[in-house]
Design a protein around this motif. Structure first.
Motif: not given
Length: 222
Positions: A56, A59-64, A67, A70, A76, A79
């Protein structure tokens, strides 16, 4: 491709821009922190298996990626509902330098170069790592992407940095382990660019045909 000593003519360089994580510092700490330690805390908090929590989070990290979020510890923390700065501080005994970094910084000082640490890292991360390594003693300045208002992957970052510290594109050397960062700097017009190909001592070198590469700084000290 690996670099030869003759590629860098220090008489042509006034400013040296150095990345922190994966360049001066071994990225092994960060890999362990975000891929092992944070998922472990997240798994405990949400009663998940470690594998599920890690899946999980990755996958969440890759969204940012690419930017400011990150590397934003406060982002974080909100989040994930985990005190990320506290967790990082508690694990900071694992922070390590590239074995040749301090010698290289001494070498640059002997050459009377202007040396700047230029990093995407959040200031809370920078402060933790400075307390463990004291590399600030060997630097002229430290600039975070949070000071500039955008990450190094943006071409405009370099113009804003130039306005702040006054380097000349043709007489500046950038060393970074992130190829996207190097591409943005090359597009901006920085003349001297090197990839730090071995970001972590635990991982093999990531050589590329796109940039001249070094695995450590020993070959740059003539």
């Amino acid at each position: 491709m690996a670099i030869e000593n003759s590629i860098i003519n220090w008489r042509e360089i006034d400013h040296v821009l150095l990345d922190m994580d994966g360049t001066l510092l071994d990225r092994g700490f960060d890999d362990f922190f975000w891929e092992e330690l944070v998922p472990l805390e997240y798994a405990k908090k949400h009663a998940l298996s470690f594998e599920k929590a890690r899946e999980e989070l990755l996958s969440n990290y890759r969204q940012y990626l690419g930017e400011l979020a990150w590397t934003d510890l406060d982002f974080w923390s909100r989040e994930l509902d985990i005190d990320i700065p506290r967790l990082k501080e508690n694990a900071s005994y694992l922070v390590g330098l590239d074995p040749t970094a301090i010698d290289f910084l001494h070498y640059l000082k002997g050459l009377k170069k202007s040396v700047s640490l230029v990093t995407n890292a959040h200031w809370k991360t920078i402060e933790i790592k400075l307390r463990k390594t004291n590399i600030d003693e060997h630097l002229d300045r430290i600039i975070s992407a949070f000071d500039i208002g955008m990450p190094k992957e943006r071409v405009m970052f370099w113009e804003r940095l130039r306005q702040q510290i006054g380097f000349e594109k043709e007489r500046t050397l950038l060393i970074d382990d992130n190829e996207d960062v190097l591409r943005s700097a090359r597009e901006y017009g920085l003349r001297h660019i090197l990839l730090k190909a071995q970001a972590s001592l635990k991982c093999p070198s990531q050589l590329t045909t796109d940039f001249n590469s070094i695995t450590d700084f020993s070959g740059l000290m003539q």
